[in-house]
Design a protein around this motif. Structure first.
Motif, PDB file in Angstrom:
ATOM      1  N   GLN A 225      48.008  34.027  32.145  1.00 11.67           N
ATOM      2  CA  GLN A 225      48.392  34.311  31.174  1.00 11.67           C
ATOM      3  C   GLN A 225      48.583  32.651  30.237  1.00 11.67           C
ATOM      4  N   PRO A 226      47.316  32.475  28.545  1.00 10.19           N
ATOM      5  CA  PRO A 226      48.162  31.813  27.803  1.00 10.19           C
ATOM      6  C   PRO A 226      49.747  32.464  27.291  1.00 10.19           C
ATOM      7  N   LEU A 227      50.020  31.528  26.667  1.00  6.04           N
ATOM      8  CA  LEU A 227      51.441  31.658  26.804  1.00  6.04           C
ATOM      9  C   LEU A 227      51.902  31.744  25.113  1.00  6.04           C
ATOM     10  N   TYR A 228      51.477  32.442  25.152  1.00  7.60           N
ATOM     11  CA  TYR A 228      52.140  32.607  23.284  1.00  7.60           C
ATOM     12  C   TYR A 228      53.719  33.186  23.043  1.00  7.60           C
ATOM     13  N   LYS A 229      54.260  32.172  23.247  1.00  8.47           N
ATOM     14  CA  LYS A 229      56.041  32.235  22.137  1.00  8.47           C
ATOM     15  C   LYS A 229      56.352  33.658  21.370  1.00  8.47           C
ATOM     16  N   THR A 230      55.724  33.568  19.983  1.00  5.87           N
ATOM     17  CA  THR A 230      56.061  33.811  19.065  1.00  5.87           C
ATOM     18  C   THR A 230      55.673  36.220  19.425  1.00  5.87           C
ATOM     19  N   HIS A 231      54.710  36.154  20.564  1.00 10.72           N
ATOM     20  CA  HIS A 231      54.190  37.627  21.409  1.00 10.72           C
ATOM     21  C   HIS A 231      53.650  37.427  21.941  1.00 10.72           C
ATOM     22  N   LYS A 232      53.236  38.737  22.704  1.00 15.99           N
ATOM     23  CA  LYS A 232      52.890  39.431  23.625  1.00 15.99           C
ATOM     24  C   LYS A 232      51.147  39.608  23.612  1.00 15.99           C
ATOM     25  N   VAL A 233      50.057  39.159  24.139  1.00 19.61           N
ATOM     26  CA  VAL A 233      48.981  40.456  23.899  1.00 19.61           C
ATOM     27  C   VAL A 233      48.686  40.627  25.501  1.00 19.61           C
ATOM     28  N   SER A 234      47.526  41.563  25.083  1.00 21.46           N
ATOM     29  CA  SER A 234      46.868  42.279  25.911  1.00 21.46           C
ATOM     30  C   SER A 234      45.562  41.435  26.052  1.00 21.46           C
ATOM     31  N   TRP A 235      45.468  40.743  27.076  1.00 19.01           N
ATOM     32  CA  TRP A 235      43.976  40.072  27.163  1.00 19.01           C
ATOM     33  C   TRP A 235      43.146  40.798  28.376  1.00 19.01           C
ATOM     34  N   THR A 236      41.700  40.090  27.914  1.00 19.51           N
ATOM     35  CA  THR A 236      40.584  41.053  28.028  1.00 19.51           C
ATOM     36  C   THR A 236      39.816  39.436  28.905  1.00 19.51           C
ATOM     37  N   TYR A 237      40.065  39.590  30.075  1.00 15.99           N
ATOM     38  CA  TYR A 237      39.393  38.110  30.552  1.00 15.99           C
ATOM     39  C   TYR A 237      37.799  37.978  31.102  1.00 15.99           C
ATOM     40  N   ARG A 238      37.337  36.698  30.293  1.00 15.90           N
ATOM     41  CA  ARG A 238      35.227  37.234  30.326  1.00 15.90           C
ATOM     42  C   ARG A 238      35.570  35.901  31.884  1.00 15.90           C
ATOM     43  N   ILE A 239      34.682  36.436  32.659  1.00 17.34           N
ATOM     44  CA  ILE A 239      34.745  35.401  34.610  1.00 17.34           C
ATOM     45  C   ILE A 239      32.756  35.430  33.964  1.00 17.34           C
ATOM     46  N   ILE A 240      32.806  33.690  34.213  1.00 19.28           N
ATOM     47  CA  ILE A 240      31.254  33.523  34.582  1.00 19.28           C
ATOM     48  C   ILE A 240      31.329  32.520  35.422  1.00 19.28           C
ATOM     49  N   TRP A 241      30.191  32.433  36.357  1.00 18.23           N
ATOM     50  CA  TRP A 241      29.766  32.043  37.515  1.00 18.23           C
ATOM     51  C   TRP A 241      28.194  31.612  37.678  1.00 18.23           C
ATOM     52  N   GLY A 242      27.651  30.396  38.272  1.00 16.25           N
ATOM     53  CA  GLY A 242      26.640  30.111  38.867  1.00 16.25           C
ATOM     54  C   GLY A 242      26.544  28.818  39.901  1.00 16.25           C
ATOM     55  N   LYS A 243      25.397  28.403  39.915  1.00 15.09           N
ATOM     56  CA  LYS A 243      25.321  27.539  40.481  1.00 15.09           C
ATOM     57  C   LYS A 243      25.220  25.973  39.684  1.00 15.09           C
ATOM     58  N   SER A 244      25.197  26.065  38.284  1.00 18.10           N
ATOM     59  CA  SER A 244      24.692  23.938  38.186  1.00 18.10           C
ATOM     60  C   SER A 244      26.004  25.207  36.709  1.00 18.10           C
ATOM     61  N   PRO A 245      26.244  23.660  35.881  1.00 19.66           N
ATOM     62  CA  PRO A 245      26.355  24.142  34.618  1.00 19.66           C
ATOM     63  C   PRO A 245      25.735  24.970  33.631  1.00 19.66           C
ATOM     64  N   ASN A 246      24.325  24.310  34.058  1.00 21.27           N
ATOM     65  CA  ASN A 246      23.241  25.163  32.336  1.00 21.27           C
ATOM     66  C   ASN A 246      23.132  26.576  33.359  1.00 21.27           C
ATOM     67  N   ASP A 247      23.878  27.322  34.522  1.00 20.17           N
ATOM     68  CA  ASP A 247      24.167  29.070  34.989  1.00 20.17           C
ATOM     69  C   ASP A 247      25.428  29.204  33.836  1.00 20.17           C
ATOM     70  N   LEU A 248      26.067  28.440  33.466  1.00 19.36           N
ATOM     71  CA  LEU A 248      27.767  28.651  33.292  1.00 19.36           C
ATOM     72  C   LEU A 248      27.072  29.187  31.460  1.00 19.36           C
ATOM     73  N   LYS A 249      26.649  27.913  31.116  1.00 24.25           N
ATOM     74  CA  LYS A 249      26.201  27.949  29.488  1.00 24.25           C
ATOM     75  C   LYS A 249      25.198  29.499  29.149  1.00 24.25           C
ATOM     76  N   ARG A 250      24.243  29.872  30.103  1.00 25.30           N
ATOM     77  CA  ARG A 250      23.770  31.016  29.586  1.00 25.30           C
ATOM     78  C   ARG A 250      24.369  32.318  29.979  1.00 25.30           C
TER      79      ARG A 250
END
Length: 574
Positions: A225-250
């Motif tokens: 997870q990203p490092l934040y020294k001042t406070h702790k955040v409960s993150w939700t992460y987005r995961i995207i995948w595809g066979k081309s960079p255009n698939d990631l954009k879409r």
């Protein structure tokens, strides 16, 4: 000299200034002339206004209670408005008060104003739902005590409008919004809105790793997870995948997770994938951390690029192995061909060929419809997506004719009918009361004509016929035929014909009325002429004969006067 007055809920002081009533006798001099603290009495160290009390009525703090909403806080969406208010400038309102929110659309001068009242509530917050987007509204709040009947009107209202709110924006970024008005498929000019969010930019996830699992078509992702020294955040992460960079954009494939690990299943074997991970909530979407990964050979992976081409009376089926290089040795395939109209499945077990593109030919039938799927001959293997195709079409019958004399339908065969079909076939006739042939009743016969003596009389029907081969395959349906069953050889008039007949009858009636009218007028004139003739007389003094006319004759009728006859000459009038 014009007089000055204050609105409801206010009192006048300083010779013209208006002060909210709840500020009278509150122990604080709000008017420079000190009139707001005059005629007050003290009760529990608080002064109260006792003006207007009748004789014998005790002056207490309950005699002069006045309540008013003094501050509104409004939050909007495109279809709702949330309002929060304060009473008498207090941080917390008394517990025994009820509130009634009322609102209306902001109208122009002269328009009719309609206020809509909500229900009484003890809360100092209210959410109005189901509003029109991008519309101006005016809101105000009435107050009363729980057990009281007196209602304190609002001393002012608040205006606002519904709007489109954008949530989930990341801090410290520049955004561009393009907005169009539209009606149906017609779009108005584009408006560009640029917004810069406050705060520091979000950090990307750290140390993104990708590992192909043992089965070869699944990839395990892990990150920090990203490092934040001042406070702790409960993150939700987005995961995207595809066979081309255009698939990631879409965002061709997207999921979310609160964890810092995730496994992507069901990927194609021996394919290159682009994978991206970023924070998604609660502070907006952060920068992308991206990786490429190549999946491994998988004996269970489905064959790819399956195609089928019709050649004469056979289907040439081609496909590609999932991994042309480094694939499974001596791989075998299972081919499944299903004839969908009869639901007949034909399986084939095939050995792998040397080429990366595999092929197999299967015989088909006239009028057949087929679904084709493939998989490797391994337990638990994945089937390919079905490919749909058809065999040669059987030429359909045409020229349907309804014979009213014997209630039969006949048709003609297509001249291009193949010999093997012409030698052995039957027909299926569908008859329905609906033009779209829903709820059709099927009649099978060896040859035309087909007698339909069981149909209801006086009903409009639609019929279509198809040829059925000896093996049970159907041709396409012919063009439908519309026909009507007479009622005991009487004329059956459809709705369209009835309109025409009605118009014809109306015109005939109008013509008859006109003829009768003309004859009546002529008869009337003839009758008057005869009466006039019987009233003729000869004037011997003037030597004239006068044919008089009735005074009721039309103005254009002639009144002839005949002159020059003597007493002894006869008068003949024709």
């Amino acid at each position: 000299m014009p007089t000055h007055s204050c609105s409801v809920g206010y009192l006048m002081c300083d010779g013209g200034a208006c002060l909210p009533l709840f500020k009278k006798c509150d122990g604080t001099h709000d008017c420079m002339d000190l009139s707001d603290e005059q005629n007050c009495t003290k009760d529990n160290n608080k002064t109260h206004d006792c003006m207007g009390l009748s004789d014998g009525q005790k002056c207490t703090k309950d005699n002069d209670k006045v309540y008013s909403v003094t501050k509104y806080t409004v939050r909007n969406t495109n279809v709702s408005i949330t309002v929060e208010w304060n009473v008498n400038d207090l941080t917390s309102a008394p517990d025994n008060l009820l509130y009634l929110l009322s609102y209306t659309k902001n109208t122009t001068a002269g328009d009719h104003v309609v206020w809509k009242n909500m229900t009484w509530t003890t809360n100092t917050t209210y959410k109005v739902l189901d509003l029109s987007p991008y519309t101006h509204y005016v809101l105000k709040v009435y107050i009363k005590e729980e057990n009281g009947t007196k209602i304190f009107p609002p001393i002012h209202s608040v205006g606002t409008r519904t709007q489109q709110g954008m949530t989930g924006l990341a801090p410290g970024l520049n955004y561009t919004f393009r907005v169009n008005s539209y009606l149906g498929n017609v779009y108005g000019p584009e408006t560009i809105i640029r917004v810069s969010t406050l705060g520091k930019k979000l950090l990307p996830v750290k140390s993104l790793q990708t590992v192909v699992t043992q089965e070869g078509t699944s990839v395990k992702l892990s990150w920090n997870q990203p490092l934040y020294k001042t406070h702790k955040v409960s993150w939700t992460y987005r995961i995207i995948w595809g066979k081309s960079p255009n698939d990631l954009k879409r965002s061709a494939h997207l999921t979310t997770t609160p964890n810092t690990t995730f496994i992507i299943h069901g990927l194609d074997a021996c394919e290159t994938y682009h994978v991206a991970v970023m924070v998604g909530e609660p502070l907006g979407i952060g920068p992308v951390a991206e990786k490429q990964v190549v999946t491994s050979p998988d004996a269970k992976a489905a064959p790819e690029n399956v195609h089928a081409v019709l050649k004469n009376m056979s289907l040439m089926i081609t496909w590609e192995v999932s991994c042309p290089q480094g694939g499974v040795a001596n791989e075998q395939f299972m081919l499944f061909v299903t004839e969908t109209s009869r639901n007949v499945l034909s399986p084939y077990q095939l050995l792998s060929q040397k080429n990366s593109t595999q092929s197999h030919s299967v015989q088909v039938h006239w009028g057949g419809r087929y679904s084709i799927q493939l998989k490797t001959a391994v337990a638990g293997a994945v089937l390919s997506h079905p490919v749909l195709c058809s065999g040669p079409k059987i030429p359909p019958p045409y020229e349907l004719i309804y014979n009213q004399a014997n209630s039969s339908i006949s048709w003609r065969d297509n001249s291009s009918l193949p010999n093997e079909i012409a030698r052995n076939h039957t027909y299926v006739l569908n008859v329905s009361k609906h033009e779209d042939m829903t709820d059709a009743v099927a009649y099978e016969c060896p040859q035309p004509p087909l007698v339909l003596d069981t149909l209801e009389k006086g009903i409009i029907y639609h019929a279509a016929v198809a040829l059925k081969s000896g093996e049970g395959y159907l041709s396409p349906w012919s063009q439908s035929k519309r026909f009507e069953i007479p009622i005991d050889n009487e004329l059956v008039i459809s709705q369209g014909s009835a309109v025409g007949v009605g118009v014809s009858v109306f015109l005939v009636v109008v013509a008859l009325v006109v003829v009768v009218g003309v004859l009546a007028v002529r008869h009337r004139r003839l009758a008057r002429s005869i009466i006039s003739f019987t009233n003729t007389h000869y004037d011997s003094s003037q030597g004239t004969t006068l044919i008089s006319t009735d005074h009721n004759l039309d103005e254009d009728d002639d009144s002839p006067m005949i002159r020059g006859f003597s007493d002894d000459e006869p008068l003949v009038i024709a």
